[in-house]
Scaffold this motif. Structure first.
Motif, short mmCIF file in Angstrom:
data_model
loop_
_atom_site.label_atom_id
_atom_site.label_comp_id
_atom_site.label_asym_id
_atom_site.label_seq_id
_atom_site.Cartn_x
_atom_site.Cartn_y
_atom_site.Cartn_z
N SER A 1 -16.31 25.19 12.67
CA SER A 1 -15.44 26.28 13.11
C SER A 1 -16.00 27.07 14.29
N HIS B 1 -12.24 30.74 12.87
CA HIS B 1 -12.77 29.94 11.77
C HIS B 1 -11.69 29.41 10.82
N ASP C 1 -9.05 36.03 11.23
CA ASP C 1 -8.89 34.58 11.28
C ASP C 1 -8.01 34.08 10.14
N CYS D 1 -9.29 26.42 11.15
CA CYS D 1 -9.81 25.05 11.11
C CYS D 1 -9.52 24.38 9.78
N LEU E 1 -12.75 27.01 3.92
CA LEU E 1 -13.50 27.42 5.09
C LEU E 1 -14.70 28.19 4.56
#
Length: 308
Positions: A191, A234, A13, A237, A149
């Motif tokens: 996320s 994730h 990610d 985001c 995140l």
């Protein structure tokens, strides 16, 4: 155009987040720093270097940082991201080396040189950022904004209580949240609803080398893709929030990090009921997933057009 410095642990990610940032017309990557997390520091750094050359921003410095947590043994997520960290993606090995120095010093020096101009986004364990804050507290004043995140106010993914990035170094996260700035926390509550469904992956397949060599092998390794479900992307985001903050609803809160609990170490304890307390965070509560994917896929299409 907003300038951003990405602290990361690539990671599937992370790779998708870096691709989004590079493809966006709204942000410019001024540096990438790496930390041990999803896989070991040598691998996260090698992945960042390979991504830099494959995606086409070789002039941007990549600086390695901390191999593990401040006070704990290193934990990884290779079971999720694969031994290399990038699932089934097989990018050419980088030909250019990382820049000299340590990620924490690079963060300090970059923000000090451009106070108020550069947004810092951390999508891995917060060890490098904690070291930077401890060494030079004015980092919190120099950053235009700080987005992570990490965390959650409902559930974890490393443990029932803790999200991986925070659980990997709770002490670092505690330092970062108590440093005196406002941390924009985009956590699992947001996320885990940004799903790469079959329709999304079908569009990725049409993106030439970017799709076949990076996007699709990463996403399909990351989790099962069906018509209505798919893996959560994730880290992208947090980058998407920097590009367009209207995509994600945020609320002020006091966030504290549990460092001692036998079952709750790494938990982000989020209090939206402030009373007389001053919030130290803006916490993401929901995302417009339709607009999110429009933004992400448009950015990916721009990258795909440049690499053929």
């Amino acid at each position: 155009m907003k300038k951003i410095l990405i602290d990361c642990d690539p990671g599937i990610d992370d790779a998708l987040a870096i691709t989004l940032a590079h493809g966006s017309s709204e942000v410019e990557i001024v540096g990438v720093t790496t930390v041990g997390g999803n896989v070991s520091l040598p691998k996260t750094t090698a992945n960042a270097l390979a991504l830099r050359e494959f995606l086409g921003f070789p002039e941007v410095p990549v600086v390695a940082g901390s191999p593990g947590a401040l006070l704990r043994r290193w934990i990884d997520a290779s079971a999720v991201h694969g031994d290399s960290g990038l699932g089934e993606a097989r990018l050419p090995a980088a030909t250019l080396p990382p820049a000299n120095g340590h990620a924490a010093d690079f963060i300090i020096d970059t923000l000090a040189a451009h106070p108020g101009e550069i947004s810092l986004v951390a999508v891995g364990p917060l060890t490098n950022v904690a070291l930077a804050v401890r060494k030079e507290p004015r980092v919190t004043e120099w950053a235009r904004e700080f987005v992570i995140l990490g965390g959650s106010f409902t559930r974890g993914n490393y443990s029932p209580a803790a999200e991986f990035n925070i659980a990997a170094d709770p002490e670092a996260a505690a330092i970062v949240f108590s440093a005196g700035w406002t941390v924009t926390m985009i956590g699992l509550d947001v996320s885990r609803t940004a799903l790469a469904t079959g329709a999304v992956v079908d569009q990725m397949r049409e993106m030439g080398r970017l799709g076949t060599d990076l996007l699709v092998p990463c996403v399909e390794f990351y989790g099962m893709v069906t018509a209505d479900e798919g893996p959560a992307i994730h880290d992208a985001c947090a980058v998407a929030y920097l590009i367009d903050p209207t995509l994600i609803q945020v609320e002020p809160a006091v966030v504290e990090v549990e460092t001692m609990g036998r079952f709750t170490s790494g938990m982000t304890v989020v209090n939206f009921h402030l009373g007389e307390r001053t919030p130290n965070a803006l916490v993401g509560t929901s995302i417009d997933s339709g607009r999110f994917w429009e933004l992400v896929l448009a950015a990916y299409a721009r990258v795909a057009a440049t690499i053929g």
